[in-house]
Design an enzyme around this catalytic site. Sequence first.
Site, short mmCIF file in Angstrom:
data_model
loop_
_atom_site.label_atom_id
_atom_site.label_comp_id
_atom_site.label_asym_id
_atom_site.label_seq_id
_atom_site.Cartn_x
_atom_site.Cartn_y
_atom_site.Cartn_z
N ASP A 209 0.87 -1.17 0.00
CA ASP A 209 0.00 0.00 0.00
C ASP A 209 0.91 1.23 0.00
O ASP A 209 1.71 1.43 0.93
CB ASP A 209 -0.90 -0.03 1.24
CG ASP A 209 -1.90 1.13 1.27
OD1 ASP A 209 -1.58 2.20 0.73
OD2 ASP A 209 -2.98 0.95 1.85
N TYR A 234 -4.97 11.38 -3.74
CA TYR A 234 -5.40 12.64 -3.10
C TYR A 234 -4.47 13.09 -1.99
O TYR A 234 -4.68 14.15 -1.41
CB TYR A 234 -6.84 12.56 -2.61
CG TYR A 234 -7.16 11.43 -1.64
CD1 TYR A 234 -6.79 11.49 -0.31
CD2 TYR A 234 -7.85 10.31 -2.08
CE1 TYR A 234 -7.09 10.46 0.57
CE2 TYR A 234 -8.17 9.26 -1.22
CZ TYR A 234 -7.78 9.35 0.11
OH TYR A 234 -8.08 8.32 0.96
C1 LIG Z 1 -5.33 7.06 3.16
C2 LIG Z 1 -5.13 5.59 3.17
C3 LIG Z 1 -6.09 4.73 2.64
C4 LIG Z 1 -7.40 5.29 2.16
O1 LIG Z 1 -8.21 4.42 1.47
P1 LIG Z 1 -9.51 5.01 0.76
O2 LIG Z 1 -10.13 3.86 0.11
O3 LIG Z 1 -9.08 6.10 -0.16
O4 LIG Z 1 -10.39 5.60 1.81
C5 LIG Z 1 -5.81 3.37 2.59
N1 LIG Z 1 -4.64 2.88 3.07
C6 LIG Z 1 -3.69 3.70 3.61
C7 LIG Z 1 -2.42 3.14 4.10
C8 LIG Z 1 -3.93 5.07 3.68
O5 LIG Z 1 -3.01 5.86 4.22
#
Ligand SMILES: *Cc1c(COP(=O)(O)O)cnc(C)c1O
Length: 424
Positions: A209, A234
């Site tokens: 991730d 974003y």
């Molecule tokens: C910000 C973030 C997300 C966000 O996921 P969304 O589906 O955009 O809400 C997921 N994983 C990590 C590690 C993040 O920092």
Amino acid sequence: MTSKTLTLADCRAMDASDPLAKLRDQFDLPADVIYLDGNSLGAMPRSSARRAQDVITQEWGVGLIRSWNTAGWFDMPRKLGNKLARLVGGNDNEVVVTDTTSTNLFKVMAAALRLQKDKAPQRRVIVSERNNFPTDLYITQGLMDLLSSLGSADYELRLVDGVEGLEAALTEDVAVVLLTHVNYQTGYMYDMADITAKVHKVGAVTVWDLCHSAGAVPIDLNGANADYAVGCTYKYLNGGPGSPAFLWVHPRHQESFWQPLSGWWGHARPFAMESQYDPHQGVKRYLCGTQAITSLALVENGLDTFADTNMEELREKSLKLTSLFIDLVHQECAGFPLTLNTPLDTKYRGSQVGFEHPHGFAVVQALIERGVIPDYREPSIMRFGFTPLYIGFEDVWNAVAVLKEILQSNSWDQPKFHQRGTVT
Ligand SMILES: *Cc1c(COP(=O)(O)O)cnc(C)c1O
């Protein structure tokens, strides 16, 4: 820590010799704000306002449905994916920009489990970190529940703490290792190539991730021989609130990529309107359905703010900013109950700094009222994001000066600063 006392003049000198200082002009930031939350929502590129206007009034208003072809809407996930790829060590036709990180996690986790099931069905363990971003764990749990409730397979989610815990958990029954490259709470950054090699050694595959690392630190997905990756646009990529996420798959897994969100945009011939799903042979098989085009279009403006620089230059400045902030907090705010939770070793540091304070939430609210915007994460973590595209060294000085004043005056201890909104 530095031994010499740092001064405002030192910070100004660093700005004066900063080759990236001019990149800030690409952004429309309020003059009275020091924005240290680009790790949660990137600042607005000036060009985004014009582009949004154009997408709405021209492409939609005038072009109407013709714009799927004439304005390139349909091909946008792939085209933007190619542009984003250079920031994460991907090549053309390896990345798509689409859906949310949560949704893309579901796709890649399903694809990774399916890959492993076909090769080594006895592998039933998914390894992740206890302090991973919650959605990563929730999505994994949802997928596991689905598989188990339908009687297909029972997986175990093995949560670990720290690198030692991770290495100890890498046994022969592990199918997939899901890690966030830069931790959202601590800013700790894994050595992606090293960890990937260790995961491969036991026959497992990696899902990375990159939400807090894309646009924040240099990433070389192909060089690290990673398997799957997802991330946000974003945050450090400045795509705008809720802009679509991205998904990368190593070319060796592209053809076998199978995911249950097999919507029509992933079909080989979406407009043949066939009744049988037949996945696209290329990168489009990672797609699901129709995209939020207005938001997707603005991802390009975010990516374009990187056009005149590269991740190595940005990394150099980012480390100078985070080191300066750490040194200044230690110098100016000694004596207050602040505990650094970010690695001092720059090899393991992302582009954010966390300090814990027993009243971190209230201190952050007091900072925000004074125009210094970080954010707060449980438990008691004040998180300061440093985006070298638009943060300067004098900003760091000023932010620490405000923090010091708030701590010295105890001005954070007012009822209004203890009230929590829905989003923290
Ligand atoms: C910000 C973030 C997300 C966000 O996921 P969304 O589906 O955009 O809400 C997921 N994983 C990590 C590690 C993040 O920092």
